[in-house]
Design a protein around this motif. Structure first.
Motif, PDB file in Angstrom:
ATOM      1  N   GLU A  35       0.849  -1.184   0.000  1.00  0.00           N
ATOM      2  CA  GLU A  35       0.000   0.000   0.000  1.00  0.00           C
ATOM      3  C   GLU A  35       0.887   1.237   0.000  1.00  0.00           C
ATOM      4  O   GLU A  35       1.947   1.259   0.594  1.00  0.00           O
ATOM      5  N   HIS A  36       0.414   2.265  -0.696  1.00  0.00           N
ATOM      6  CA  HIS A  36       1.160   3.523  -0.649  1.00  0.00           C
ATOM      7  C   HIS A  36       0.854   4.238   0.650  1.00  0.00           C
ATOM      8  O   HIS A  36      -0.294   4.462   0.998  1.00  0.00           O
ATOM      9  N   ARG A  37       1.887   4.586   1.363  1.00  0.00           N
ATOM     10  CA  ARG A  37       1.660   5.351   2.586  1.00  0.00           C
ATOM     11  C   ARG A  37       1.898   6.827   2.274  1.00  0.00           C
ATOM     12  O   ARG A  37       2.105   7.201   1.142  1.00  0.00           O
ATOM     13  N   GLY A  38       1.914   7.638   3.310  1.00  0.00           N
ATOM     14  CA  GLY A  38       2.262   9.049   3.130  1.00  0.00           C
ATOM     15  C   GLY A  38       1.078   9.869   2.662  1.00  0.00           C
ATOM     16  O   GLY A  38      -0.040   9.673   3.124  1.00  0.00           O
ATOM     17  N   THR A  39       1.333  10.788   1.720  1.00  0.00           N
ATOM     18  CA  THR A  39       0.312  11.776   1.376  1.00  0.00           C
ATOM     19  C   THR A  39      -0.934  11.143   0.776  1.00  0.00           C
ATOM     20  O   THR A  39      -2.047  11.601   1.011  1.00  0.00           O
ATOM     21  N   MET A  40      -0.736  10.069  -0.006  1.00  0.00           N
ATOM     22  CA  MET A  40      -1.908   9.446  -0.622  1.00  0.00           C
ATOM     23  C   MET A  40      -2.876   8.973   0.451  1.00  0.00           C
ATOM     24  O   MET A  40      -4.081   9.205   0.401  1.00  0.00           O
ATOM     25  N   LEU A  41      -2.289   8.313   1.467  1.00  0.00           N
ATOM     26  CA  LEU A  41      -3.114   7.784   2.537  1.00  0.00           C
ATOM     27  C   LEU A  41      -3.719   8.929   3.351  1.00  0.00           C
ATOM     28  O   LEU A  41      -4.893   8.884   3.740  1.00  0.00           O
ATOM     29  N   ALA A  42      -2.914   9.968   3.580  1.00  0.00           N
ATOM     30  CA  ALA A  42      -3.388  11.087   4.394  1.00  0.00           C
ATOM     31  C   ALA A  42      -4.626  11.709   3.770  1.00  0.00           C
ATOM     32  O   ALA A  42      -5.617  11.993   4.461  1.00  0.00           O
ATOM     33  N   SER A  43      -4.608  11.892   2.441  1.00  0.00           N
ATOM     34  CA  SER A  43      -5.773  12.523   1.817  1.00  0.00           C
ATOM     35  C   SER A  43      -6.990  11.624   1.926  1.00  0.00           C
ATOM     36  O   SER A  43      -8.111  12.097   2.153  1.00  0.00           O
ATOM     37  N   MET A  44      -6.772  10.296   1.802  1.00  0.00           N
ATOM     38  CA  MET A  44      -7.926   9.398   1.892  1.00  0.00           C
ATOM     39  C   MET A  44      -8.508   9.395   3.298  1.00  0.00           C
ATOM     40  O   MET A  44      -9.723   9.413   3.474  1.00  0.00           O
ATOM     41  N   VAL A  45      -7.609   9.398   4.296  1.00  0.00           N
ATOM     42  CA  VAL A  45      -8.108   9.383   5.675  1.00  0.00           C
ATOM     43  C   VAL A  45      -8.838  10.682   5.987  1.00  0.00           C
ATOM     44  O   VAL A  45      -9.892  10.686   6.637  1.00  0.00           O
ATOM     45  N   PHE A  46      -8.303  11.788   5.472  1.00  0.00           N
ATOM     46  CA  PHE A  46      -8.948  13.090   5.661  1.00  0.00           C
ATOM     47  C   PHE A  46     -10.394  13.051   5.163  1.00  0.00           C
ATOM     48  O   PHE A  46     -11.343  13.425   5.868  1.00  0.00           O
ATOM     49  N   LEU A  47     -10.575  12.530   3.943  1.00  0.00           N
ATOM     50  CA  LEU A  47     -11.929  12.486   3.392  1.00  0.00           C
ATOM     51  C   LEU A  47     -12.801  11.492   4.158  1.00  0.00           C
ATOM     52  O   LEU A  47     -14.001  11.725   4.354  1.00  0.00           O
ATOM     53  N   ALA A  48     -12.191  10.386   4.611  1.00  0.00           N
ATOM     54  CA  ALA A  48     -12.987   9.386   5.331  1.00  0.00           C
ATOM     55  C   ALA A  48     -13.493   9.960   6.643  1.00  0.00           C
ATOM     56  O   ALA A  48     -14.649   9.742   7.032  1.00  0.00           O
ATOM     57  N   VAL A  49     -12.632  10.727   7.325  1.00  0.00           N
ATOM     58  CA  VAL A  49     -13.054  11.341   8.579  1.00  0.00           C
ATOM     59  C   VAL A  49     -14.206  12.316   8.310  1.00  0.00           C
ATOM     60  O   VAL A  49     -15.208  12.342   9.041  1.00  0.00           O
ATOM     61  N   LEU A  50     -14.062  13.078   7.228  1.00  0.00           N
ATOM     62  CA  LEU A  50     -15.156  13.980   6.861  1.00  0.00           C
ATOM     63  C   LEU A  50     -16.441  13.202   6.641  1.00  0.00           C
ATOM     64  O   LEU A  50     -17.519  13.611   7.074  1.00  0.00           O
ATOM     65  N   CYS A  51     -16.325  12.055   5.954  1.00  0.00           N
ATOM     66  CA  CYS A  51     -17.497  11.228   5.661  1.00  0.00           C
ATOM     67  C   CYS A  51     -18.207  10.838   6.945  1.00  0.00           C
ATOM     68  O   CYS A  51     -19.434  10.818   7.004  1.00  0.00           O
ATOM     69  N   VAL A  52     -17.436  10.502   7.957  1.00  0.00           N
ATOM     70  CA  VAL A  52     -18.054  10.038   9.191  1.00  0.00           C
ATOM     71  C   VAL A  52     -18.756  11.198   9.899  1.00  0.00           C
ATOM     72  O   VAL A  52     -19.859  11.056  10.413  1.00  0.00           O
ATOM     73  N   PHE A  53     -18.095  12.351   9.908  1.00  0.00           N
ATOM     74  CA  PHE A  53     -18.621  13.432  10.742  1.00  0.00           C
ATOM     75  C   PHE A  53     -19.515  14.426  10.003  1.00  0.00           C
ATOM     76  O   PHE A  53     -20.022  15.348  10.611  1.00  0.00           O
ATOM     77  N   MET A  54     -19.697  14.225   8.694  1.00  0.00           N
ATOM     78  CA  MET A  54     -20.506  15.193   7.951  1.00  0.00           C
ATOM     79  C   MET A  54     -21.942  15.220   8.424  1.00  0.00           C
ATOM     80  O   MET A  54     -22.632  16.221   8.270  1.00  0.00           O
ATOM     81  N   GLY A  55     -22.396  14.104   9.010  1.00  0.00           N
ATOM     82  CA  GLY A  55     -23.760  14.067   9.502  1.00  0.00           C
ATOM     83  C   GLY A  55     -24.038  15.187  10.493  1.00  0.00           C
ATOM     84  O   GLY A  55     -25.164  15.661  10.605  1.00  0.00           O
ATOM     85  N   LEU A  56     -22.996  15.632  11.174  1.00  0.00           N
ATOM     86  CA  LEU A  56     -23.144  16.714  12.152  1.00  0.00           C
ATOM     87  C   LEU A  56     -23.715  17.972  11.523  1.00  0.00           C
ATOM     88  O   LEU A  56     -24.353  18.766  12.203  1.00  0.00           O
ATOM     89  N   LEU A  57     -23.467  18.140  10.225  1.00  0.00           N
ATOM     90  CA  LEU A  57     -23.914  19.374   9.575  1.00  0.00           C
ATOM     91  C   LEU A  57     -25.420  19.533   9.641  1.00  0.00           C
ATOM     92  O   LEU A  57     -25.923  20.653   9.607  1.00  0.00           O
ATOM     93  N   VAL A  58     -26.173  18.438   9.679  1.00  0.00           N
ATOM     94  CA  VAL A  58     -27.620  18.595   9.839  1.00  0.00           C
ATOM     95  C   VAL A  58     -28.076  18.337  11.264  1.00  0.00           C
ATOM     96  O   VAL A  58     -29.101  18.840  11.682  1.00  0.00           O
ATOM     97  N   ILE A  59     -27.306  17.542  12.015  1.00  0.00           N
ATOM     98  CA  ILE A  59     -27.758  17.234  13.369  1.00  0.00           C
ATOM     99  C   ILE A  59     -27.561  18.437  14.276  1.00  0.00           C
ATOM    100  O   ILE A  59     -28.431  18.795  15.064  1.00  0.00           O
ATOM    101  N   SER A  60     -26.385  19.067  14.150  1.00  0.00           N
ATOM    102  CA  SER A  60     -26.122  20.194  15.037  1.00  0.00           C
ATOM    103  C   SER A  60     -26.701  21.478  14.439  1.00  0.00           C
ATOM    104  O   SER A  60     -26.352  21.852  13.319  1.00  0.00           O
ATOM    105  N   PRO A  61     -27.606  22.135  15.165  1.00  0.00           N
ATOM    106  CA  PRO A  61     -28.279  23.307  14.595  1.00  0.00           C
ATOM    107  C   PRO A  61     -27.332  24.461  14.266  1.00  0.00           C
ATOM    108  O   PRO A  61     -27.544  25.160  13.278  1.00  0.00           O
ATOM    109  N   THR A  62     -26.276  24.652  15.073  1.00  0.00           N
ATOM    110  CA  THR A  62     -25.401  25.793  14.788  1.00  0.00           C
ATOM    111  C   THR A  62     -24.659  25.594  13.479  1.00  0.00           C
ATOM    112  O   THR A  62     -24.590  26.503  12.645  1.00  0.00           O
ATOM    113  N   LEU A  63     -24.113  24.377  13.278  1.00  0.00           N
ATOM    114  CA  LEU A  63     -23.404  24.120  12.023  1.00  0.00           C
ATOM    115  C   LEU A  63     -24.348  24.247  10.836  1.00  0.00           C
ATOM    116  O   LEU A  63     -24.004  24.797   9.803  1.00  0.00           O
TER     117      LEU A  63
END
Lengths: 122, 510, 157
Positions: B454-482
Motif C-alpha cells: 500500500e502507498h503510505r504518506g500523502t496518498m493515505l493522508a488525503s484518503m483518511v482526511f476524506l474518510a473522517v469527513l465522511c463520518v462526521f458530515m452528519g453533524l452538519l444537519v444534526i447540530s443546529p449551529t453548524l
C-alpha cells in the motif's frame, strides 16, 4: 429573417458534428456552430447604417450633448463585439486542443474514423 | 473584513502560470512547484472556510453594475466554494505521489489549478457571460486533463468528452446571446429584474431550454450522459475525483439551479422537466452501474445516479414551492439536495481516490482480476468501506442523513412514489457497492498480488482526511449551529428565488 | 522540411520585420484604434510562423528557443494578473485603472492616456503571441516533441 439564417447555420454545424464519422469533420462542425453563434451575437448589436463604435477626434472635441447623443444613436452596440472577441479567443483555445487530440489519436489508431476507434464501450 | 472575492480566482490563476516556469528549473523546481500548488489549495480552503456565512457583492474595477462585472458571494456560492476547496485539497495531496508515474508534472499541476480557478469563477460569477467564460476555462482544462495520459483510451475518451462538452458550451453561449438580445442585460440580477417586469417571451423560453440542455450536458443528466462513463475513468485518479466530485456539480447542477431559480424564476413545467431528468438519471445510472466490471466505470455510472439525487432534491423543492406553496417542505427538500451534493462530493472523490490507490498497487482496474486485497491494502479497504457505506446510506454516515431528508420531504409532500424510487435506487447502490467490496477486497488473493504494498504518506493522508469527513458530515444537519452556518444560507438563496435580484441591487448600493 | 525557394526566403527576411513592427503598433495603439493585445499578438506570432514556413521547422527549432517561448507565455499571463492585483493594492478593487489620470495624465487620444490598459495589452500581446506560436509549432512537430495542454491557457481580452 437573418436570424433564421444564423439558426440554419447553427443546425448545419450541429448536424455535421452529430452525423459525420470523420473526427476532423466533427471538429469543423463544432467550429461552424461556434461561428453561427458569433454571427448571431454580432447581428444582435447591428443597426442599419450604423457606424463603428470608436470615439474619434471630432467626438472628443464636441463635448456637447447633441453630438454625443448623435454618436450614441448612430453607432452599433459595442458589447456584443467584445463578447464575440472573447468567445473567439476561447474557441481558438479549444480548437487547438481538439486538433491536437485528433492528431494524437491518428498517431495511435491510424485512422480518423470514429466508428473504428472503439476501445471503450458500455 | 470581507475577503476580496477575486482572490478565489486570481490566486490559483497566478500560481498556475508560475508553475511551468518554476517546474522548468530542474529537479528542485519540480518539488518546489508541487509544494507551491499544495500551499495554494490549502490557502483556498482556509479562505473559503473563513468566508462561510458571509455574503458580499464585489464590483470588479469599481464599475458599478450593470455596467461592470460583478462577483457575488452568497450562501449557495460559499457551499460550492467549500466543496471545491475540500475536494481539490484532497486530490492535490493525493496527486503528490500518484502523479509520479506521469511525465510533465508541473503542467498537470498548472492545469489542475486552472480548473480550480475556473470552477471558483463559475461559482462566484454574477454575470451570465462571465459564467460562460469561466465554464470554458474549467472545461478546457478538464479536457486536457482527461487526455493527460495520451494513451488510446484516454485520447478517445477525451475527444468524446470534448465534442459533447463543446456542444454544451455553444448551447450556453447561444442562450447567453438570446438573453442579451431579449433583455439587453448580461448581469444576472438585472436580467432577472427585466424578466420580472416584462415577462417571458418565446426567445427567452428558447434560451431557457438551451441552458437546460447545455448545463444538463455538463451535469451528465441521463439523456446527455454518454461522455461521463468514458471520461471519468480515463482521467488520472485525482482528476476523476475532481471531475466526479465537484466539476459536474459546479458546471452543471450549480449553474442550472442558479439560472432557473434565481434568474428565470421557477415555473411548473420546468420543475417537472428537472424532476423527470433527475429520476431518469437516478434509475438508468444505477442500472447501468450494476453491470460494470471496471471499478472506475462503476463509480462513474454511480455518479450519474447520485447527481440524479441532487437534482431530484432541488427540483422537488421547486415543485413543492410552485405547486403547494409550502415553503417549509420545499426548503426541506432543497436542504436534502444540497446536503447530498456536499456529501457526494466528499465520498465520491474518496471512492475515486481509493480506486487510484488500488490501481497503482495492482496495475489493473478490472474487478474480476482482483480479490482478497484486504490483506494487502488494509487502510484503503477501510476508507473504501466507509465511503461505500456512506454512499449507500448506512445510518451513522453522511449519505444516510441526506437521503433521509429527501425521503421525509417526498413523503410529507405526498409524493410517495418518489420516496419509493429513492429507496429503490439506494438498494441498487447497495448492490453495486457490495459487488465492488466482494470482488475487490474479499475472496482469494491472486498469486501475483501477494507482494504488492500500500502507498503510505500523502496518498493515505488525503484518503483518511476524506474518510473522517465522511463520518462526521452528519453533524452538519444534526447540530443546529453548524446547519445554520453552512446549509441554511444556501437553502435560503434557492428558496428566495427571484428575490436574488433585489438583494444584489440593494447590496451593491444602487 | 527544408524550407522553400530562395525567393521566398529573401522576401520573408524583409517582410518579417514589417509584420513584427505592425504587430507592435497594433498592441501599443490598442486603446486608441481597433486592435489590441489579442490581434497584435496574433500578428506577432504570424511573423514567426512565416519564418517557420519559409525556412522550415528545423531552422525554427535550432534558432528559436521553445522553452523560452513557453516562459514568455506564462510571464505574459502572470503580469496581466499582477496588473489586476496592483489595482487591488493601489486602487482598492481588482482591475482598477490606478494609473489613469493620477500618475500618468494625458490628453485623450494620446499614446499615454489610458493608465494600465496599454500595459495589460502588452501583457496579453506577449501571452497570445508566444502561445499561438507554440501551438502551431507543437502541432507541426507533434511526432517528436508534443506536450498536451501547453497552450490551452485561456486569454482574456
Amino acid at each position: 429573417m437573418l436570424y433564421a439564417l444564423c439558426f440554419l447555420l447553427f443546425m448545419i454545424g450541429l448536424y455535421c458534428a452529430v452525423v459525420k464519422k470523420n473526427m476532423v469533420k466533427i471538429v469543423i462542425g463544432i467550429v461552424i456552430m461556434e461561428y453561427a453563434v458569433n454571427l448571431f451575437l454580432i447581428m444582435l448589436g447591428y443597426r442599419t447604417g450604423g457606424q463603428a463604435p470608436i470615439v474619434g477626434q471630432k467626438d472628443i472635441a464636441a463635448t456637447g450633448t447633441e453630438l454625443t447623443n448623435a454618436f450614441i444613436n448612430s453607432s452599433v452596440d459595442p458589447l456584443p463585439q467584445a463578447l464575440v472577441l472573447t468567445a473567439i479567443v476561447i474557441s481558438l483555445g479549444s480548437l487547438a486542443l481538439m486538433i491536437s487530440i485528433c492528431i494524437r489519436t491518428y498517431e495511435k489508431y491510424g485512422t480518423f474514423d470514429i466508428t473504428e476507434i472503439r476501445r471503450l464501450k458500455g | 473584513m470581507n475577503i476580496p472575492l477575486p482572490l478565489f480566482v486570481v490566486i490559483p490563476l497566478i500560481v498556475a502560470f508560475l508553475l511551468p516556469i518554476i517546474g522548468s528549473l530542474g529537479g528542485k523546481g519540480k518539488s518546489a512547484s508541487t509544494l507551491l500548488a499544495n500551499i495554494t489549495v490549502l490557502v483556498l480552503l482556509a479562505l473559503s472556510i473563513l468566508s462561510l456565512g458571509k455574503s458580499d457583492v464585489y464590483q470588479v474595477g469599481k464599475w458599478t453594475i450593470p455596467l461592470g462585472i460583478n462577483l457575488v458571494l452568497d450562501g449557495l456560492s460559499v457551499l460550492m466554494l467549500v466543496a471545491v476547496s475540500v475536494v481539490s485539497f484532497a486530490a492535490m495531496l493525493f496527486s503528490v505521489k500518484y502523479m509520479e508515474q506521469y511525465t510533465a508534472k508541473p503542467k498537470y499541476l498548472s492545469l489542475f489549478l486552472l480548473m480550480v480557478a475556473g470552477m471558483n469563477g463559475v461559482v462566484l460569477s454574477g454575470d451570465i457571460f462571465n459564467l460562460f467564460v469561466f465554464l470554458e476555462v474549467a472545461s478546457i482544462a478538464s479536457y486536457a486533463l482527461v487526455g493527460f495520459g495520451c494513451e488510446h483510451e484516454e485520447l478517445e475518451a477525451s475527444f468524446k468528452y470534448m465534442v459533447l462538452g463543446e456542444i454544451a458550451s455553444i448551447f450556453v453561449l447561444f442562450g447567453v446571446a438570446l438573453v442579451y438580445g431579449n433583455t439587453g442585460m448580461l448581469n444576472m440580477a438585472y436580467i432577472s429584474k427585466s424578466i420580472q417586469q416584462n415577462g417571458m417571451n418565446p426567445g427567452l423560453t428558447f434560451a431557457l431550454g438551451l441552458f437546460i440542455a447545455g448545463f444538463g450536458l455538463k451535469a451528465a443528466l441521463v439523456p446527455f450522459h454518454a461522455w461521463l462513463p468514458d471520461a471519468h475513468p480515463s482521467a488520472p485518479a485525482p482528476i476523476s475525483a475532481m471531475l466526479s466530485g465537484v466539476l459536474i456539480k459546479t458546471l452543471g447542477v450549480y449553474a442550472l439551479a442558479r439560472i432557473i431559480f434565481n434568474v428565470f424564476g421557477l415555473s411548473l413545467p420546468v420543475a417537472w422537466i428537472l424532476l423527470a431528468l433527475a429520476m431518469l438519471s437516478m434509475t438508468v445510472g444505477a442500472f447501468l452501474a450494476i453491470g460494470q466490471r471496471d471499478i472506475k466505470r462503476l463509480m462513474a455510472y454511480s455518479s450519474i445516479s447520485q447527481v440524479g439525487y441532487i437534482v431530484l432534491g432541488i427540483a422537488l423543492g421547486g415543485l413543492i414551492m410552485v405547486k403547494q406553496q409550502n415553503i417549509v417542505l420545499a426548503s426541506l427538500a432543497i436542504l436534502g439536495g444540497l446536503f447530498h451534493l456536499l456529501n457526494h462530493s466528499v465520498y465520491k472523490s474518496l471512492l475515486f481516490l481509493t480506486s487510484g490507490s488500488i490501481e497503482s498497487a495492482t496495475g489493473t482496474r478490472d474487478m474480476k482480476k482482483m480479490g482478497g486485497l484486504t490483506q494487502r491494502l488494509p487502510l484503503t479497504r477501510a476508507t473504501c468501506t466507509i465511503a461505500s457505506a456512506s454512499i449507500v446510506g448506512i445510518p451513522p454516515f453522511s449519505g444516510f442523513w441526506s437521503k433521509l431528508i429527501l425521503v421525509v420531504a417526498a413523503v410529507q409532500a405526498h409524493f410517495y412514489w418518489i420516496a419509493a424510487l429513492i429507496v429503490f435506487v439506494s438498494l441498487c447502490t447497495l448492490i453495486m457497492y457490495l459487488k465492488l467490496q466482494r470482488y475487490v477486497f474479499l475472496g482469494d488473493l491472486p498469486e501475483k498480488f501477494k507482494k504488492i504494498k500500500e502507498h503510505r504518506g500523502t496518498m493515505l493522508a488525503s484518503m483518511v482526511f476524506l474518510a473522517v469527513l465522511c463520518v462526521f458530515m452528519g453533524l452538519l444537519v444534526i447540530s443546529p449551529t453548524l446547519k445554520a452556518i453552512v446549509l441554511d444560507p444556501a437553502v435560503r438563496v434557492l428558496i428566495g428565488g427571484l428575490r436574488y435580484s433585489k438583494n444584489i441591487i440593494t447590496i451593491s448600493g444602487m | 522540411m527544408k524550407g522553400m525557394t530562395v525567393i521566398v526566403k529573401t522576401i520573408t527576411s524583409w517582410v518579417k520585420i514589417l509584420i513584427f513592427l505592425f504587430g507592435i503598433y497594433i498592441i501599443l495603439f490598442g486603446h486608441l484604434t481597433p486592435g489590441g493585445g489579442f490581434a497584435g499578438g496574433v500578428i506577432l506570432a504570424s511573423s514567426y510562423i512565416l519564418i517557420m514556413l519559409a525556412y522550415g521547422r528545423d531552422f525554427v527549432e535550432e534558432n528559436l528557443s521553445l522553452p523560452a517561448a513557453s516562459r514568455i507565455d506564462c510571464l505574459g499571463a502572470f503580469s496581466f494578473a499582477m496588473i489586476a492585483i496592483l489595482g487591488l493594492v493601489f486602487g482598492g478593487s481588482f482591475f482598477v485603472n490606478f494609473l489613469f489620470q493620477k500618475y500618468l495624465p494625458g490628453q485623450p487620444l494620446n499614446l499615454v492616456s489610458a493608465g494600465t490598459i496599454p500595459l495589460s495589452n502588452i501583457a496579453i500581446g506577449l501571452k497570445v503571441g508566444a502561445s499561438l506560436f507554440l501551438v502551431i509549432v507543437s502541432l507541426s512537430i507533434c511526432c517528436k516533441d508534443f506536450r498536451p495542454g501547453t497552450s490551452v491557457n485561456k486569454k482574456k481580452e
